[in-house]
Design an enzyme around this catalytic site. Structure first.
Site, short mmCIF file in Angstrom:
data_model
loop_
_atom_site.label_atom_id
_atom_site.label_comp_id
_atom_site.label_asym_id
_atom_site.label_seq_id
_atom_site.Cartn_x
_atom_site.Cartn_y
_atom_site.Cartn_z
N CYS A 20 0.89 -1.32 -0.04
CA CYS A 20 -0.06 0.01 0.06
C CYS A 20 0.81 1.31 -0.07
O CYS A 20 0.19 2.22 -0.44
CB CYS A 20 -0.89 -0.02 1.41
SG CYS A 20 -0.21 -0.27 2.76
N HIS A 117 -2.16 0.61 7.19
CA HIS A 117 -2.49 0.86 5.38
C HIS A 117 -2.45 2.27 4.94
O HIS A 117 -3.16 3.09 5.84
CB HIS A 117 -4.02 0.23 5.55
CG HIS A 117 -4.61 0.40 3.97
ND1 HIS A 117 -3.95 -0.36 2.85
CD2 HIS A 117 -5.57 1.04 3.27
CE1 HIS A 117 -4.58 0.07 1.74
NE2 HIS A 117 -5.37 0.88 1.95
N ASN A 132 -7.46 4.90 -2.85
CA ASN A 132 -7.15 3.70 -1.78
C ASN A 132 -7.22 2.67 -2.61
O ASN A 132 -7.88 2.19 -3.33
CB ASN A 132 -8.14 3.95 -0.76
CG ASN A 132 -8.04 2.75 0.29
OD1 ASN A 132 -7.13 1.93 0.05
ND2 ASN A 132 -8.75 3.00 1.38
#
Length: 317
Positions: A20, A117, A132
């Protein structure tokens, strides 16, 4: 969604493994500039630098303070990667960031960390988007949602970093400046369902906290306030991170309604809140409120803001 929709001009990377941080950096910069190997090299470089500063000549073999085996990278690695572009990351809780905390919309982008994250909130033209990597694509956000979301997660101790500096210009910046993204239309069936849920939400919360008649919202901004408030309610186990944004929207709104019907402060109940990062509470800080008390305070703040919006609208009339 049409192929000509300006939102398709936004560079987007889907989640791979736990990369991420890589995805967040590339989506912030709007180009596939970093690979896992690049960030790994930066993490090793940061580890060596820290070992020299701390005088640790014999570090634990294979252990890194800036990355792990799953592909997660620390904020120090992200900061180092952005130095190349003269960009700086500063925690929004830093006293120097008070202007951004009071008015989040004045920034151009934020990098956020929720439960290890990384994802990005970035502005293209005059519109905000959530980038995202666990979602299906860029998500258009209202200004109200951005303000409420950042305020809520910041108050719960999550890590929000203001991106300072001039972001590289992208095709999406130019296109969306000229042709703003049109919010998707709500089908009559979905709109009817939303109105029903909103009415119940405002009635229950309004009656519980004495916030007036609890009339349903009659403006988009008030709806955004309710949705943003509901979206801030996440479960403790972090299961939402792998679900679609549409599912999260509906599920969290349902949870907000259920919470509004829970016993009040005189009858404490176990209410799920955003978990607080261990490293986010500064030394000497007071212990956080109990779940029930914190939830009561959050709902009270929301109702006060909602009533203020209604009064301002009435004054304008």
């Amino acid at each position: 969604m049409s192929k000509d929709d300006p939102i398709n001009s936004i560079f987007f990377e889907h989640q791979e493994a736990a990369l991420c941080a890589q995805h967040a950096l590339n989506m912030l910069l709007q180009d596939a500039l970093y690979k896992w190997q690049d960030l790994r090299d930066l993490a090793i470089q940061m580890d060596k630098m820290e070992q020299q500063i701390l005088g640790n000549a014999n570090p634990t073999p294979g252990r890194s303070e800036n990355m792990n085996e799953s592909g997660y990278f620390s904020i120090q690695v992200l900061e180092k990667a952005l130095e190349t572009f003269s960009l700086k990351l500063t925690n929004i809780e830093n006293p120097a960031m008070v202007d951004y905390k009071n008015n989040p919309l004045t920034a151009r982008a934020y990098i956020c960390n929720l439960r290890e994250h990384w994802f990005v909130l970035r502005k293209f033209g005059n519109q905000w988007f959530e980038l995202n990597s666990v979602n299906r694509g860029p998500k258009l956000l209202s200004d109200t949602y951005v303000s409420m979301f950042l305020h809520q997660v910041s108050s719960e101790g999550y890590s929000i970093f203001v991106v300072q500096g001039v972001l590289p210009r992208s095709d999406a910046d130019d296109l969306i400046s000229l042709c703003p993204v049109v919010p998707p239309k709500v089908t009559p069936k979905k709109e009817q369902k939303l109105e029903k849920v909103m009415t119940k939400f405002f009635n229950t919360v309004g009656k519980r906290l004495g916030g007036g008649s609890g009339a349903p919202p009659d403006s988009q901004e008030e709806k955004d306030l309710a949705i943003a408030f509901a979206m801030s309610m996440e479960t403790k186990d972090g299961s939402e991170v792998s679900r679609s944004s549409a599912e999260i929207d509906e599920e969290n709104l349902r949870k907000a309604i259920e919470l509004s019907q829970a016993p009040g402060p005189s009858e404490p109940a176990e209410i799920p809140l955003l978990t607080r990062s261990r490293s986010s509470t500064p030394p000497g800080a007071s212990e956080p409120f109990s779940n029930a008390e914190q939830q009561r305070r959050d709902r009270q703040k929301f109702l006060e803001r909602f009533e203020k919006k209604k009064e301002e609208r009435n004054d304008e009339k």
